[in-house]
Design a protein around this motif. Structure first.
Motif, PDB file in Angstrom:
ATOM      1  N   ASP A 183       0.847  -1.194   0.000  1.00  0.00           N
ATOM      2  CA  ASP A 183       0.000   0.000   0.000  1.00  0.00           C
ATOM      3  C   ASP A 183       0.885   1.248   0.000  1.00  0.00           C
ATOM      4  OD1 ASP A 183       0.024   1.194   2.970  1.00  0.00           O
ATOM      5  OD2 ASP A 183       0.044  -1.005   3.098  1.00  0.00           O
ATOM      6  N   GLU A 184       0.338   2.358  -0.467  1.00  0.00           N
ATOM      7  CA  GLU A 184       1.132   3.572  -0.655  1.00  0.00           C
ATOM      8  C   GLU A 184       1.714   4.123   0.648  1.00  0.00           C
ATOM      9  OE1 GLU A 184       3.477   6.096  -2.314  1.00  0.00           O
ATOM     10  OE2 GLU A 184       2.386   4.597  -3.460  1.00  0.00           O
ATOM     11  N   ALA A 185       0.982   4.041   1.743  1.00  0.00           N
ATOM     12  CA  ALA A 185       1.496   4.536   3.026  1.00  0.00           C
ATOM     13  C   ALA A 185       2.736   3.737   3.445  1.00  0.00           C
ATOM     14  CB  ALA A 185       0.422   4.448   4.105  1.00  0.00           C
ATOM     15  N   THR A 186       2.693   2.427   3.264  1.00  0.00           N
ATOM     16  CA  THR A 186       3.843   1.576   3.609  1.00  0.00           C
ATOM     17  C   THR A 186       5.008   1.861   2.681  1.00  0.00           C
ATOM     18  OG1 THR A 186       2.358  -0.130   4.436  1.00  0.00           O
ATOM     19  CG2 THR A 186       4.605  -0.810   3.906  1.00  0.00           C
ATOM     20  N   ARG A 187       4.734   2.022   1.387  1.00  0.00           N
ATOM     21  CA  ARG A 187       5.807   2.307   0.429  1.00  0.00           C
ATOM     22  C   ARG A 187       6.466   3.659   0.743  1.00  0.00           C
ATOM     23  NH1 ARG A 187       5.902  -1.134  -3.685  1.00  0.00           N
ATOM     24  NH2 ARG A 187       6.389   0.045  -5.552  1.00  0.00           N
ATOM     25  N   SER A 188       5.686   4.636   1.112  1.00  0.00           N
ATOM     26  CA  SER A 188       6.232   5.952   1.465  1.00  0.00           C
ATOM     27  C   SER A 188       7.111   5.860   2.700  1.00  0.00           C
ATOM     28  CB  SER A 188       5.102   6.953   1.715  1.00  0.00           C
ATOM     29  OG  SER A 188       4.410   7.207   0.539  1.00  0.00           O
ATOM     30  N   ARG A 189       6.639   5.130   3.690  1.00  0.00           N
ATOM     31  CA  ARG A 189       7.411   4.936   4.923  1.00  0.00           C
ATOM     32  C   ARG A 189       8.726   4.221   4.620  1.00  0.00           C
ATOM     33  NH1 ARG A 189       5.920   0.839   9.019  1.00  0.00           N
ATOM     34  NH2 ARG A 189       7.613   1.175  10.464  1.00  0.00           N
ATOM     35  N   ALA A 190       8.679   3.215   3.730  1.00  0.00           N
ATOM     36  CA  ALA A 190       9.882   2.466   3.354  1.00  0.00           C
ATOM     37  C   ALA A 190      10.869   3.364   2.617  1.00  0.00           C
ATOM     38  CB  ALA A 190       9.497   1.261   2.498  1.00  0.00           C
ATOM     39  N   ARG A 191      10.382   4.177   1.709  1.00  0.00           N
ATOM     40  CA  ARG A 191      11.279   5.098   0.987  1.00  0.00           C
ATOM     41  C   ARG A 191      11.930   6.090   1.949  1.00  0.00           C
ATOM     42  NH1 ARG A 191       7.358   4.400  -3.136  1.00  0.00           N
ATOM     43  NH2 ARG A 191       6.088   6.110  -2.338  1.00  0.00           N
ATOM     44  N   ALA A 192      11.157   6.585   2.902  1.00  0.00           N
ATOM     45  CA  ALA A 192      11.698   7.524   3.890  1.00  0.00           C
ATOM     46  C   ALA A 192      12.787   6.880   4.741  1.00  0.00           C
ATOM     47  CB  ALA A 192      10.573   8.060   4.783  1.00  0.00           C
ATOM     48  N   ALA A 193      12.704   5.568   4.927  1.00  0.00           N
ATOM     49  CA  ALA A 193      13.717   4.842   5.708  1.00  0.00           C
ATOM     50  C   ALA A 193      14.987   4.591   4.904  1.00  0.00           C
ATOM     51  CB  ALA A 193      13.145   3.516   6.200  1.00  0.00           C
ATOM     52  N   GLY A 194      14.937   4.854   3.598  1.00  0.00           N
ATOM     53  CA  GLY A 194      16.132   4.693   2.772  1.00  0.00           C
ATOM     54  C   GLY A 194      16.150   3.444   1.932  1.00  0.00           C
ATOM     55  N   CYS A 195      15.009   2.852   1.675  1.00  0.00           N
ATOM     56  CA  CYS A 195      15.003   1.640   0.859  1.00  0.00           C
ATOM     57  C   CYS A 195      15.329   1.987  -0.584  1.00  0.00           C
ATOM     58  CB  CYS A 195      13.678   0.902   1.006  1.00  0.00           C
ATOM     59  SG  CYS A 195      12.594   0.911  -0.389  1.00  0.00           S
ATOM     60  N   SER A 196      15.970   1.064  -1.267  1.00  0.00           N
ATOM     61  CA  SER A 196      16.385   1.268  -2.650  1.00  0.00           C
ATOM     62  C   SER A 196      15.407   0.682  -3.651  1.00  0.00           C
ATOM     63  CB  SER A 196      17.765   0.634  -2.868  1.00  0.00           C
ATOM     64  OG  SER A 196      18.704   1.190  -1.974  1.00  0.00           O
ATOM     65  N   GLY A 197      14.397  -0.039  -3.174  1.00  0.00           N
ATOM     66  CA  GLY A 197      13.427  -0.626  -4.079  1.00  0.00           C
ATOM     67  C   GLY A 197      12.636  -1.731  -3.415  1.00  0.00           C
ATOM     68  N   PHE A 198      11.768  -2.336  -4.218  1.00  0.00           N
ATOM     69  CA  PHE A 198      10.876  -3.375  -3.730  1.00  0.00           C
ATOM     70  C   PHE A 198      10.927  -4.597  -4.628  1.00  0.00           C
ATOM     71  CE2 PHE A 198       9.208   0.622  -2.266  1.00  0.00           C
ATOM     72  CZ  PHE A 198       8.782   0.362  -0.979  1.00  0.00           C
ATOM     73  N   VAL A 199      10.794  -5.753  -4.020  1.00  0.00           N
ATOM     74  CA  VAL A 199      10.612  -7.014  -4.726  1.00  0.00           C
ATOM     75  C   VAL A 199       9.329  -7.599  -4.162  1.00  0.00           C
ATOM     76  CG1 VAL A 199      11.537  -9.321  -5.175  1.00  0.00           C
ATOM     77  CG2 VAL A 199      13.108  -7.380  -4.931  1.00  0.00           C
ATOM     78  N   HIS A 200       8.407  -7.923  -5.058  1.00  0.00           N
ATOM     79  CA  HIS A 200       7.100  -8.398  -4.609  1.00  0.00           C
ATOM     80  C   HIS A 200       7.065  -9.910  -4.452  1.00  0.00           C
ATOM     81  CE1 HIS A 200       5.440  -4.424  -5.020  1.00  0.00           C
ATOM     82  NE2 HIS A 200       6.106  -4.322  -6.145  1.00  0.00           N
ATOM     83  N   LYS A 201       6.354 -10.346  -3.416  1.00  0.00           N
ATOM     84  CA  LYS A 201       6.132 -11.773  -3.200  1.00  0.00           C
ATOM     85  C   LYS A 201       4.945 -12.215  -4.025  1.00  0.00           C
ATOM     86  CE  LYS A 201       7.751 -11.974   1.579  1.00  0.00           C
ATOM     87  NZ  LYS A 201       7.322 -12.158   2.969  1.00  0.00           N
ATOM     88  N   PRO A 202       4.948 -13.391  -4.567  1.00  0.00           N
ATOM     89  CA  PRO A 202       6.047 -14.358  -4.553  1.00  0.00           C
ATOM     90  C   PRO A 202       7.216 -13.856  -5.405  1.00  0.00           C
ATOM     91  CG  PRO A 202       4.289 -15.157  -5.965  1.00  0.00           C
ATOM     92  CD  PRO A 202       3.796 -13.890  -5.332  1.00  0.00           C
ATOM     93  N   VAL A 203       8.417 -14.124  -4.946  1.00  0.00           N
ATOM     94  CA  VAL A 203       9.628 -13.587  -5.554  1.00  0.00           C
ATOM     95  C   VAL A 203       9.968 -14.340  -6.839  1.00  0.00           C
ATOM     96  CG1 VAL A 203      12.091 -13.194  -5.225  1.00  0.00           C
ATOM     97  CG2 VAL A 203      10.501 -12.797  -3.347  1.00  0.00           C
ATOM     98  N   ASP A 204      10.052 -13.574  -7.913  1.00  0.00           N
ATOM     99  CA  ASP A 204      10.450 -14.089  -9.218  1.00  0.00           C
ATOM    100  C   ASP A 204      11.969 -13.939  -9.354  1.00  0.00           C
ATOM    101  OD1 ASP A 204       9.754 -14.711 -12.186  1.00  0.00           O
ATOM    102  OD2 ASP A 204      10.942 -12.845 -12.272  1.00  0.00           O
ATOM    103  N   LEU A 205      12.646 -14.977  -9.808  1.00  0.00           N
ATOM    104  CA  LEU A 205      14.105 -14.959  -9.905  1.00  0.00           C
ATOM    105  C   LEU A 205      14.604 -13.816 -10.793  1.00  0.00           C
ATOM    106  CD1 LEU A 205      16.763 -16.403  -9.107  1.00  0.00           C
ATOM    107  CD2 LEU A 205      16.508 -17.751 -11.197  1.00  0.00           C
TER     108      LEU A 205
END
Length: 126
Positions: A87-109
């Motif tokens: 969700d956008e609130a979680t993604r915003s919080r993650a970006r503010a923490a310094g995350c470099s990106g996201f990988v969605h589950k289930p994880v594709d190689l």
């Protein structure tokens, strides 16, 4: 691309094992696995990984975003969140923490390979 030392933070043990298998298949070294935020903070300070893959929702009092905020105070490591929670609130919080990106589950190689490669290239330029 040079192989990286990667730490995995995931409370679901089967998912952690799958991530480790995929990272090794891509030629990287898994330097450690943490199953909660507190363990992630401790391991990151001991191992100094090149990249951290973190689940957002973890068991215990500290989620993955909180753990990354603490880790990055002493070790500015690139981090990717691996999560089904997008969700956008979680993604915003993650970006503010310094995350470099996201990988969605289930994880594709292929997606994992692409995201890790991008994070390593970005870190090499800094």
């Amino acid at each position: 691309m040079k192989p990286a030392s990667i730490m995995v933070v995931e409370d679901e043990r089967i998912i952690a094992l799958d991530l480790c298998f995929k990272l090794k298949r891509l030629g990287h070294t898994v330097c450690g696995v943490a199953h909660n935020g507190e363990e992630a903070v401790r391991l990151a300070s001991e191992l100094h990984p090149d990249v951290i893959l973190l689940d957002i929702i973890l068991e215990g009092g500290m989620d993955g975003i909180d753990a990354l905020e603490v880790i990055r105070r002493s070790h500015p490591v690139p981090a990717l969140f691996v999560s089904a929670c997008a969700d956008e609130a979680t993604r915003s919080r993650a970006r503010a923490a310094g995350c470099s990106g996201f990988v969605h589950k289930p994880v594709d190689l292929d997606q994992l390979a692409d995201r890790v490669r991008c994070v390593l290239e970005l870190a090499a330029r800094q």
